[in-house]
Enzyme design. Structure first.
Site, short mmCIF file in Angstrom:
data_model
loop_
_atom_site.label_atom_id
_atom_site.label_comp_id
_atom_site.label_asym_id
_atom_site.label_seq_id
_atom_site.Cartn_x
_atom_site.Cartn_y
_atom_site.Cartn_z
N ASN A 54 0.99 1.81 9.39
CA ASN A 54 2.20 1.09 9.80
C ASN A 54 2.74 0.17 8.72
O ASN A 54 3.75 -0.50 8.92
CB ASN A 54 1.93 0.28 11.07
N LYS A 55 2.09 0.12 7.55
CA LYS A 55 2.51 -0.79 6.49
C LYS A 55 3.71 -0.22 5.72
O LYS A 55 4.10 0.93 5.90
CB LYS A 55 1.35 -1.08 5.55
#
Length: 377
Positions: free
Chosen positions: A189-190
């Site tokens: 999710n980065k």
């Protein structure tokens, strides 16, 4: 039902495929190889750190950083309370105990004044912490200089958790490069991902060399398998590092896209009563990894949960801001220097869809549904 709009998803391109294909073609699929070496070099150049070690996760990087600055069983380690649990849990891996420091309102990150107060109190009883873990939250750098000055005053090493802040700036430099060591995350999710992975950075070459040694099961340099220390299986694979190299090449584009998301939301929603967006101090630039806002129910006449549940009903993923670590059941017996700022932010705050691959239609849909909650209050 319309398609689901997720909070923050991986955004892949073609360069990643090229590096991964090379890894397959050369049979470099183990947790070493040319992509790992190149990823470390390219990452160091990008953030401005002399040395980097590519690891299996940001959590692994923090665990090694704490160990290598000397944290042991029975020690205390100061840590930002307003964060994900991975900032605090590695402290416990070493048998140490977190002491939490609350946030300021200027950046939502660790309050330098509270840190100063906490270190002064601990110094009086001869119980200084072994390290301070400073988190850079939601793509926003903390105010590093005063925090580093306070740590240096008491000779306490600073470790920066920049897992959420790759691509951000602090006085034209990268957060994560000021302290004794810094850590970054490449979770899915980065801003950029290796599918899972992390990086430990430092200007201390000896620290990084020891980290690589410990991360490869602490195997001594013998022709047979000889171990005089307990190590860990923490090195990044050559395939994952190939993904990371491709992602690193487009980091500036990914950051620009997330900043556009934030600007679009703020322009469309910023005038609604009771809404405030995450502030951005003038000492640096945020990546707006996640677009965060708060709802004051006394002014807005709606609260965070009403908005979250309405968006969920319309297939839009959101998430409350981090629940502070000092409120987590697993840390209920831990001390906290508390100003209640993070508690208020948790109660009022929401992260809304922020991925760099969101379309204009996606953003418009999120904005429309939030406005609907207001109209039907």
């Amino acid at each position: 039902m319309k398609k689901q709009i997720l909070l923050s998803t991986p955004h892949m391109g073609e360069q990643e495929r090229k590096f991964v294909t090379e890894a397959f073609d050369t049979n470099w699929v183990a947790p070493i190889g040319p992509n790992v070496d190149a990823f470390e070099r390219e990452f160091s150049t990008l953030v401005g750190s002399q040395y980097s070690a590519a690891l299996s996760s940001g959590t692994a990087a923090l665990h090694l950083a704490l160990k290598l600055v000397g944290v042991e069983a029975g020690d205390e380690v100061f840590c930002s309370t307003f964060t994900f649990i991975a900032s605090a849990s590695p402290i416990t891996y070493l048998g140490a105990k977190p002491v939490f420091i609350d946030s300021d309102r200027t950046s939502w990150n660790m309050d330098p004044n509270l840190l100063s107060e906490a270190l002064a109190q601990k110094a009086k009883v001869n119980k200084l912490p072994k390290a301070v873990v400073l988190v850079h939250l939601y793509g926003q750098s903390a105010d590093i200089e005063p925090i580093l000055e306070i740590c240096d005053r008491y000779s306490v090493p600073l470790i920066e958790d920049a897992a959420e802040a790759l691509g951000a700036t602090y006085k034209n430099t990268s957060p994560g490069t000021w302290g004794r060591a810094g850590i970054f995350s490449f979770n899915g999710n980065k801003i950029i991902t290796t599918s899972g992975g992390g990086m430990l950075v430092s200007d201390d070459g000896d620290l990084i060399e020891k980290a690589r040694f410990l991360a490869t099961q602490a195997r001594d340099p013998e022709p047979h398998y000889e171990h005089t220390q307990i190590g860990f299986n923490y090195r990044l694979s050559n395939i994952s590092a190939g993904i990371g190299r491709g992602q690193l090449a487009v980091l500036s584009e990914r950051v620009a896209a997330r900043c556009r998301n934030f600007a679009t939301y703020k322009s469309a929603l910023g005038d609604l009563p009771g809404i405030e967006f995450m502030p951005e101090p003038d000492y640096g630039k945020s990546t707006h990894w996640l677009s965060c806002l708060t709802f004051d129910p006394n002014v807005a006449k709606i609260d965070r949960e009403q908005v979250r549940l309405h968006l969920a009903k319309h297939n839009i993923e959101t998430r409350p801001l981090w629940k502070p670590m000092h409120l987590q059941p697993v840390f209920s017996d831990c001390e906290c220097f508390n100003s209640r700022v993070s508690e208020e932010l948790f109660q009022k705050g929401l992260c809304i869809p922020s991925g760099s691959n969101l379309s204009e239609e996606d953003l418009s849909r999120v904005i429309t549904e939030i406005k609907k909650v207001y109209r039907h209050q």
